[in-house]
Scaffold this motif. Structure first.
Motif, PDB file in Angstrom:
ATOM      1  N   ALA A 364       6.655 -13.444  -0.406  1.00  0.00           N
ATOM      2  CA  ALA A 364       7.269 -12.382   0.494  1.00  0.00           C
ATOM      3  C   ALA A 364       7.847 -11.256  -0.286  1.00  0.00           C
ATOM      4  N   PHE A 365       8.319 -11.699  -1.577  1.00  0.00           N
ATOM      5  CA  PHE A 365       9.025 -10.688  -2.192  1.00  0.00           C
ATOM      6  C   PHE A 365       8.068  -9.663  -2.879  1.00  0.00           C
ATOM      7  N   GLY A 366       6.962 -10.176  -3.299  1.00  0.00           N
ATOM      8  CA  GLY A 366       5.770  -9.174  -3.576  1.00  0.00           C
ATOM      9  C   GLY A 366       5.380  -8.290  -2.636  1.00  0.00           C
ATOM     10  N   ILE A 367       5.415  -8.712  -1.436  1.00  0.00           N
ATOM     11  CA  ILE A 367       5.003  -7.897  -0.339  1.00  0.00           C
ATOM     12  C   ILE A 367       5.923  -6.942   0.280  1.00  0.00           C
ATOM     13  N   VAL A 368       7.272  -7.288  -0.031  1.00  0.00           N
ATOM     14  CA  VAL A 368       8.478  -6.169   0.234  1.00  0.00           C
ATOM     15  C   VAL A 368       8.220  -5.158  -0.847  1.00  0.00           C
ATOM     16  N   VAL A 369       8.074  -5.478  -1.981  1.00  0.00           N
ATOM     17  CA  VAL A 369       7.952  -4.474  -3.103  1.00  0.00           C
ATOM     18  C   VAL A 369       6.608  -3.449  -2.954  1.00  0.00           C
ATOM     19  N   ALA A 370       5.654  -4.117  -2.589  1.00  0.00           N
ATOM     20  CA  ALA A 370       4.345  -3.544  -2.230  1.00  0.00           C
ATOM     21  C   ALA A 370       4.595  -2.497  -1.266  1.00  0.00           C
ATOM     22  N   LEU A 371       5.329  -3.023  -0.103  1.00  0.00           N
ATOM     23  CA  LEU A 371       5.429  -1.986   0.907  1.00  0.00           C
ATOM     24  C   LEU A 371       6.412  -0.881   0.767  1.00  0.00           C
ATOM     25  N   ARG A 372       7.116  -0.995  -0.499  1.00  0.00           N
ATOM     26  CA  ARG A 372       8.076   0.326  -0.935  1.00  0.00           C
ATOM     27  C   ARG A 372       7.021   1.471  -1.000  1.00  0.00           C
ATOM     28  N   LEU A 373       5.962   1.287  -1.730  1.00  0.00           N
ATOM     29  CA  LEU A 373       5.117   2.271  -1.878  1.00  0.00           C
ATOM     30  C   LEU A 373       4.852   3.238  -0.608  1.00  0.00           C
ATOM     31  N   ARG A 374       4.691   2.504   0.471  1.00  0.00           N
ATOM     32  CA  ARG A 374       4.650   3.185   1.999  1.00  0.00           C
ATOM     33  C   ARG A 374       5.974   3.850   2.235  1.00  0.00           C
ATOM     34  N   SER A 375       6.934   3.288   1.989  1.00  0.00           N
ATOM     35  CA  SER A 375       8.129   3.919   2.624  1.00  0.00           C
ATOM     36  C   SER A 375       8.707   4.971   1.740  1.00  0.00           C
ATOM     37  N   GLU A 376       8.346   4.872   0.401  1.00  0.00           N
ATOM     38  CA  GLU A 376       8.566   6.048  -0.609  1.00  0.00           C
ATOM     39  C   GLU A 376       7.894   7.337  -0.338  1.00  0.00           C
ATOM     40  N   GLU A 377       6.551   6.952   0.200  1.00  0.00           N
ATOM     41  CA  GLU A 377       5.739   8.076   0.337  1.00  0.00           C
ATOM     42  C   GLU A 377       6.046   8.764   1.670  1.00  0.00           C
ATOM     43  N   VAL A 378       6.393   7.956   2.845  1.00  0.00           N
ATOM     44  CA  VAL A 378       6.751   8.593   3.897  1.00  0.00           C
ATOM     45  C   VAL A 378       7.952   9.400   3.750  1.00  0.00           C
ATOM     46  N   ALA A 379       8.943   8.815   2.969  1.00  0.00           N
ATOM     47  CA  ALA A 379       9.985   9.576   2.720  1.00  0.00           C
ATOM     48  C   ALA A 379      10.094  11.000   1.979  1.00  0.00           C
ATOM     49  N   GLY A 380       8.703  11.030   1.378  1.00  0.00           N
ATOM     50  CA  GLY A 380       8.642  12.442   0.655  1.00  0.00           C
ATOM     51  C   GLY A 380       8.856  12.078  -0.815  1.00  0.00           C
ATOM     52  N   HIS A 381       9.466  11.072  -1.174  1.00  0.00           N
ATOM     53  CA  HIS A 381       9.836  10.825  -2.651  1.00  0.00           C
ATOM     54  C   HIS A 381       8.479  10.754  -3.679  1.00  0.00           C
ATOM     55  N   THR A 382       7.364  10.165  -3.097  1.00  0.00           N
ATOM     56  CA  THR A 382       6.240  10.015  -4.021  1.00  0.00           C
ATOM     57  C   THR A 382       5.777  11.418  -4.188  1.00  0.00           C
ATOM     58  N   GLU A 383       5.937  12.350  -3.329  1.00  0.00           N
ATOM     59  CA  GLU A 383       5.261  13.515  -3.606  1.00  0.00           C
ATOM     60  C   GLU A 383       6.191  14.379  -4.718  1.00  0.00           C
ATOM     61  N   GLN A 384       7.441  14.009  -4.843  1.00  0.00           N
ATOM     62  CA  GLN A 384       8.121  14.605  -5.957  1.00  0.00           C
ATOM     63  C   GLN A 384       7.780  13.702  -7.479  1.00  0.00           C
ATOM     64  N   VAL A 385       7.773  12.595  -7.060  1.00  0.00           N
ATOM     65  CA  VAL A 385       7.276  11.912  -8.517  1.00  0.00           C
ATOM     66  C   VAL A 385       5.785  12.498  -9.060  1.00  0.00           C
ATOM     67  N   LEU A 386       5.026  12.723  -7.885  1.00  0.00           N
ATOM     68  CA  LEU A 386       3.641  13.117  -8.662  1.00  0.00           C
ATOM     69  C   LEU A 386       3.745  14.694  -8.948  1.00  0.00           C
ATOM     70  N   ALA A 387       4.821  15.252  -8.665  1.00  0.00           N
ATOM     71  CA  ALA A 387       4.729  16.783  -9.194  1.00  0.00           C
ATOM     72  C   ALA A 387       4.958  16.781 -10.629  1.00  0.00           C
ATOM     73  N   GLY A 388       5.469  15.570 -11.324  1.00  0.00           N
ATOM     74  CA  GLY A 388       5.953  15.466 -12.727  1.00  0.00           C
ATOM     75  C   GLY A 388       4.350  15.151 -13.396  1.00  0.00           C
ATOM     76  N   ALA A 389       4.571  14.823 -14.782  1.00  0.00           N
ATOM     77  CA  ALA A 389       3.570  14.305 -15.621  1.00  0.00           C
ATOM     78  C   ALA A 389       2.974  12.894 -15.399  1.00  0.00           C
ATOM     79  N   THR A 390       2.431  12.473 -14.115  1.00  0.00           N
ATOM     80  CA  THR A 390       2.031  11.158 -13.863  1.00  0.00           C
ATOM     81  C   THR A 390       0.753  11.244 -12.875  1.00  0.00           C
ATOM     82  N   THR A 391       0.287  10.101 -12.562  1.00  0.00           N
ATOM     83  CA  THR A 391      -1.039  10.046 -11.620  1.00  0.00           C
ATOM     84  C   THR A 391      -0.525   9.094 -10.632  1.00  0.00           C
ATOM     85  N   ARG A 392      -1.410   9.215  -9.606  1.00  0.00           N
ATOM     86  CA  ARG A 392      -1.471   8.074  -8.474  1.00  0.00           C
ATOM     87  C   ARG A 392      -1.514   6.860  -8.971  1.00  0.00           C
TER      88      ARG A 392
END
Length: 408
Positions: A364-392
């Motif tokens: 269940a802990f692993g599931i919670v961490v994996a779901l953070r990928l979605r919540s960060e994307e919905v909040a717009g934080h992932t978009e900011q991270v991808l604006a830097g020198a990194t990849t999806r």
């Protein structure tokens, strides 16, 4: 000219309650059925093994009277009653689950909605200042009470004592309703849904600790009475049957709601009364990578889960000393072997079975961490991270690695 309708602080509560139910029309019923169903099925399985007081034997009562068992599950209401034995594990476990359920509903429709900006949008219409909080509390309270009612009816349907079943449900209601009120206050004190989770989750953890000490130490038994989770064990279902403990939960709920309304009127929309801690002026080098950022986001939750696993390991290890007495019963020994997946020393079979349960929680802990990928994307934080020198792929791998290592 036509006179405009008078709007109060609670205007729109009914409409927001309908909206909250519309959004949670799957989540809330599933939560109710899962908790009530787990309680009834657990009791049914235990009664199948120990239908009478004679079949229980003295070893069972001794095991659940050990300090480790009492600290985890609470005391047995009546050591000679099969009904009391049937609910001993779900008394505390169910109270925690139901408290978390009530907390999740309140936070979802208050602080989380406010953080997302939806309450500001609703507030621009004919909606009173207190209406969203009132609707959230009503929905959470209804979910808690329906869960308790279904559980009590399920126990009575199994042939268990009616008075004890009502007392058991009352203990659950006392604990969960109290945390509905506490979460309502936490939503006003905090400025983010994460800090709200920290306050409410910390309160549940502190209540569990106080209850554990109070139940396992006779000289400190008064601690159980000041812990909302302690009220579920103090109901002494199928023993003293203190159904009146539900009034304690109602009192905390009412006090919490009144207090939260007073705090709500004294803060700005989108802000909390507790100012957020300012971050460091200089970020560590680890935050320059997606893995470092994923670890920073998941670190508080990981430490909380780790502490829970340490406590669980101590309890399981302590009970392992009594495993030989527990599984002298051929029925339990056969059941544990089936659940543990093989033969071997009875102590090993017991530990294998317990580790099977623990592994599910670790997953269940692993599931919670994996779901953070979605919540960060919905909040717009992932978009900011991808604006830097990194990849999806690196962002995906970062949370995956943290989830895998954390579970391990």
């Amino acid at each position: 000219p036509a006179q405009l309708p008078v709007m109060s602080a609670y205007t729109g509560t009914t409409e927001l309650l309908r909206l909250a139910w519309r959004r949670d029309r799957v989540l809330v019923p599933l939560g109710i059925l899962a908790i009530a169903g787990m309680a009834v099925s657990s009791a049914k399985a235990t009664l199948a093994l120990y239908p009478t007081a004679e079949s229980m034997g003295g070893a069972i009562s001794e095991i659940f009277a050990s300090p480790a068992a009492v600290a985890l599950y609470g005391p047995i209401g009546n050591p000679t009653s099969p009904d009391s034995l049937a609910v001993v594990k779900m008394t505390m476990m169910g109270a925690v689950f139901l408290s978390l359920f009530g907390y999740a509903v309140v936070r979802r429709h208050t602080r989380s909605e406010e953080e997302a900006g939806r309450l500001e949008l609703l507030g621009s219409g004919v909606v009173g200042r207190r209406a969203p909080l009132a609707a959230a509390v009503v929905l959470a309270t209804g979910a808690v009470l329906i869960t308790c009612l279904l559980t009590a009816l399920g126990y009575i349907g199994l042939g268990m004592q009616s008075a004890g079943s009502v007392a058991f449900a009352s203990g659950w209601a006392a604990s969960a309703l109290a945390f509905v009120g506490i979460t309502a206050v936490a939503a006003q004190l905090s400025s983010t849904s994460r800090s709200c989770a920290g306050l409410a989750g910390g309160a549940i953890g502190a209540a569990f600790l106080l209850r554990s000490i109070g139940d396992s130490q006779a000289t400190l038994s008064w601690l159980s009475w000041i812990s909302p989770l302690g009220w579920s064990t103090q109901s002494a279902a199928y023993g003293a049957n203190r159904s009146w403990v539900a009034l304690l939960g109602v009192a905390v709920l009412v006090a919490g709601v009144i207090g939260s309304f007073a705090l709500l009127d004294r803060r700005d929309l989108g802000a909390g009364l507790l100012a957020g801690r300012r971050g460091s002026a200089h970020a560590p080098a680890s935050l320059s990578s997606p893995v470092g950022l994923a670890w920073r986001l998941g670190r508080p939750g990981f430490l909380g889960w780790l502490a829970g696993f340490v406590v669980g390991g101590l309890v399981v290890g302590g009970l392992a000393k009594s495993a030989t007495d527990l599984i002298k019963d051929p029925g339990i020994a056969d059941m544990l072997r089936k659940m543990g997946g093989g033969e071997g020393l009875l102590e090993d079979v017991y530990l294998t079975t317990e580790i099977g349960f623990i592994s599910v929680i670790a997953a269940a802990f692993g599931i919670v961490v994996a779901l953070r990928l979605r919540s960060e994307e919905v909040a717009g934080h992932t978009e900011q991270v991808l604006a830097g020198a990194t990849t999806r792929s690196r962002v995906l791998a970062s949370h995956t690695v943290i989830g895998l290592l954390g579970s391990a």
